[in-house]
Design an enzyme around this catalytic site. Structure first.
Site, mmCIF file in Angstrom:
data_model
loop_
_atom_site.group_PDB
_atom_site.id
_atom_site.type_symbol
_atom_site.label_atom_id
_atom_site.label_comp_id
_atom_site.label_asym_id
_atom_site.label_seq_id
_atom_site.Cartn_x
_atom_site.Cartn_y
_atom_site.Cartn_z
ATOM 1 C CE LYS A 26 14.657 -0.056 -10.251
ATOM 2 N NZ LYS A 26 13.679 -0.771 -9.442
ATOM 3 C CG HIS A 35 7.392 0.073 -13.688
ATOM 4 N ND1 HIS A 35 8.444 0.107 -12.821
ATOM 5 C CD2 HIS A 35 6.299 0.410 -12.968
ATOM 6 C CE1 HIS A 35 7.996 0.443 -11.612
ATOM 7 N NE2 HIS A 35 6.697 0.637 -11.674
ATOM 8 C CE LYS A 77 10.713 0.647 -1.324
ATOM 9 N NZ LYS A 77 9.791 0.503 -2.470
ATOM 10 C CE LYS A 109 4.186 3.925 -12.338
ATOM 11 N NZ LYS A 109 3.307 3.023 -11.598
ATOM 12 C CD GLU A 157 7.172 2.667 -3.462
ATOM 13 O OE1 GLU A 157 6.623 1.675 -3.969
ATOM 14 O OE2 GLU A 157 8.389 2.721 -3.243
ATOM 15 N NE ARG A 163 18.867 -21.247 -9.369
ATOM 16 C CZ ARG A 163 19.500 -20.442 -8.525
ATOM 17 N NH1 ARG A 163 20.810 -20.364 -8.547
ATOM 18 N NH2 ARG A 163 18.837 -19.735 -7.635
ATOM 19 C CG HIS A 191 11.093 4.410 -11.252
ATOM 20 N ND1 HIS A 191 11.207 3.664 -12.406
ATOM 21 C CD2 HIS A 191 10.968 3.513 -10.246
ATOM 22 C CE1 HIS A 191 11.140 2.380 -12.096
ATOM 23 N NE2 HIS A 191 11.003 2.254 -10.793
ATOM 24 C CG ASP A 249 14.210 0.434 -5.540
ATOM 25 O OD1 ASP A 249 14.320 -0.526 -6.324
ATOM 26 O OD2 ASP A 249 13.159 0.698 -4.915
HETATM 27 C C1 BG6 Z 1 10.184 -0.447 -8.443
HETATM 28 C C2 BG6 Z 1 11.003 -0.408 -7.184
HETATM 29 O O1 BG6 Z 1 10.974 -0.160 -9.563
HETATM 30 O O2 BG6 Z 1 9.152 0.503 -8.374
HETATM 31 C C3 BG6 Z 1 10.132 -0.644 -5.982
HETATM 32 O O3 BG6 Z 1 12.019 -1.379 -7.246
HETATM 33 C C4 BG6 Z 1 8.957 0.286 -5.968
HETATM 34 O O4 BG6 Z 1 10.883 -0.497 -4.786
HETATM 35 C C5 BG6 Z 1 8.234 0.275 -7.323
HETATM 36 O O5 BG6 Z 1 8.057 -0.122 -4.958
HETATM 37 C C6 BG6 Z 1 7.162 1.339 -7.401
HETATM 38 O O6 BG6 Z 1 6.423 1.175 -8.580
HETATM 39 P P1 BG6 Z 1 4.906 1.608 -8.666
HETATM 40 O O7 BG6 Z 1 4.529 1.309 -10.073
HETATM 41 O O8 BG6 Z 1 4.163 0.817 -7.656
HETATM 42 O O9 BG6 Z 1 4.887 3.085 -8.351
#
Ligand code: BG6
Length: 490
Positions: free
Chosen positions: A145, A175, A335, A179, A213, A46, A237, A232
């Site tokens: 997402k 994503h 997390k 992987k 994580e 923007r 995932h 999330d």
């Molecule tokens: C994302 C989430 O989609 O994936 C994040 O929004 C998360 O919260 C991340 O940390 C983890 O991805 P990766 O590839 O680091 O395992």
């Protein structure tokens, strides 16, 4: 080989995703010669900014990659020369006609619009692109997402996109599907004769999927607090991983052949309701603690206020079909756990009869351990198959669990491309295999929404857990109630 020159426009061009993931991924594809002369990359946001100011910002973000590898460093400036900045506001038409004229609508040239913005803006972008003649043949949109916050809002977004684009133009990214190790799951299952005959309730005791994580919510608290771990991570995932483990063999790698099978898994998930949510789910929220030797604040302190958003989830899922009847899939993600570690553990059933009698192995003080196939998604990518072996020695028969250990790094060497590298190039090539179809997104929400509702109606707050631990004790109880334990790599 280079792909035909294309245009790629990132909405949210100065955001975290663009700077941390998308642009580094494109840079690495550039290094490998896939981004031909004539390709144009645009960051859009923007605020006013010149091309050079934008390039400075991106150069800074790419420094880490360039410093790590002279080939990347050599490619950096030619890559940046292909990158431009355009100031556009989704709420107004200012600048759009000029932008549309520049990008053009040649049906023979691929134009990718990457919506690295919040889901509330997806529909707006679609409308703008359409209003300015940018939505026709040649155009592809990538949506990140979360697609919505629940089934209803996801449907609304998909309907809005559906009014502007054909389904084959829409790439819903997860994503995790990009992987290497996740793609290898399909390769392992269907490229080997060994596993498939055993891949069912008769021989498999249970499956665990862990995505742990160490990070907290970092700078994303505003987004995260409205989302939570269930939306999330689990809705997308973890469920996608579960689908790849549980799906029937597709007839081919055709995108719809695979997506049809994943969809059937999602639809076969046993519903979690107000009645059984207490036994099937655990949610947690981290409190101050230490992760990897470093003291970290609790989630409410990071956020600056109390919150009922979960940063940890454990779920006992079940796929109700012939193949999987009675086989639990234990899912957990969180997390501020002790380590960054994602893995899938398939635990086979115990041998039907032990010829070793009551033998104990001395070291572990127990008899035979069931075989396990452990697929390590990250870090230390690899596959381990745990087998019982005789410990060499002239004395009595001692048995021990030993892993056949395939390490990606040792076997294949080289660098592991990031998931986004593969996925962005797949969009340009027009290959939707690793993207979610709208009915998958819908089916995933249909299973998730009642969990959320159950949590809201039972009124309990997420259970606190100390940062640096494996989540609330209830998550341990969830699996131990069934006489099983979370896998720990020896
Ligand atoms: C994302 C989430 O989609 O994936 C994040 O929004 C998360 O919260 C991340 O940390 C983890 O991805 P990766 O590839 O680091 O395992």
């Amino acid at each position: 080989a280079p792909l035909d020159p294309f245009d790629l426009v990132i909405f949210g061009g100065t955001g975290d995703l663009a700077l941390r993931k998308l642009l580094p991924a494109l840079l690495h594809r550039h290094v490998d010669g896939q981004i031909a002369e004539g390709t144009r990359l645009y960051g859009v946001a923007r605020d006013a900014r010149s091309d050079d100011e934008y390039r400075d910002r991106v150069r800074e973000a790419l420094k880490k990659d360039a410093d790590a590898d002279p080939r990347v460093a050599a490619s950096l400036e030619p890559f940046l020369a292909k990158l431009h900045y355009r100031q556009l506001d989704l709420g107004s038409d200012t600048g759009w006609p000029e932008f549309a004229a520049e990008v053009g609508n040649d049906p023979g040239r691929v134009r990718v619009f990457y919506l690295a913005v919040g889901p509330d803006l997806f529909a707006l972008v679609g409308d703008r692109l359409q209003a300015h003649g940018l939505s026709g043949a040649g155009t592809r949109v990538v949506v990140e997402k979360p697609i919505g916050r629940d089934g209803a809002s996801a449907d609304a977004i998909n309907n809005a996109l559906g009014r502007v684009f054909e389904e084959h133009q829409v790439f819903r990214i997860d994503h995790y599907l990009g992987k290497e190790t996740v793609q290898n799951l399909t390769a392992l299952r269907f490229g080997n004769a060994l596993f498939e005959p055993l891949w069912k309730a008769e021989h498999i005791d249970h499956v665990q999927i862990t995505v742990a994580e160490t990070v907290g919510v970092e700078g994303r608290a505003a987004y995260y607090d409205k989302s939570g771990a269930l939306r999330d991570m689990v809705q997308n995932h973890l469920l996608q991983l579960l689908c790849l483990v549980a799906m029937e063999p597709p007839a081919s790698l055709a995108a719809d052949a695979i997506r049809d099978e994943k969809l059937k898994v999602l639809r076969a998930l046993r519903p979690i309701t107000n009645g059984n949510a207490v036994n099937m789910t655990v949610r947690g929220q981290y409190r101050a603690g230490a992760v990897e030797g470093r003291a970290v604040p609790g989630y409410p302190d990071e956020l600056g206020e109390p919150s009922r958003t979960e940063t940890f989830v454990a779920i006992k899922a079940e796929v109700q079909n012939w193949r999987w009847a009675g086989v639990p899939f234990y899912l957990r993600t969180g997390k501020r756990l002790p380590e960054r570690m994602s893995e899938i553990v398939v635990t086979f059933r115990q041998v039907p009869h032990s010829i070793f009698g009551e033998l104990t192995d001395g070291e572990h003080g127990r008899t035979l351990a069931p075989n396990k196939l452990v697929i390590r998604l990250q870090p230390d990518e690899g596959v381990k198959l745990w087998l019982m072996n005789k410990v060499p020695g002239p004395g009595g028969l001692r048995m021990r669990e030993v892993a056949m250990d395939l390490s990606y790094a040792e076997t294949f060497g080289g660098r592991q491309p990031d998931a986004y590298e593969r996925l962005i190039m797949d969009v340009v090539r027009g290959n939707p295999m690793l993207f979610m179809r709208r009915d998958e997104v819908h089916a995933a929400w249909q299973w998730i929404d009642p969990i959320r509702n159950a949590w809201e109606s039972n009124g309990d707050a997420p259970k606190p857990y100390t940062a640096g631990g494996w989540g609330p004790t209830a998550a341990v109880a969830l699996i131990e109630r069934d006489g099983r334990t979370w896998h720990e790599d020896a």
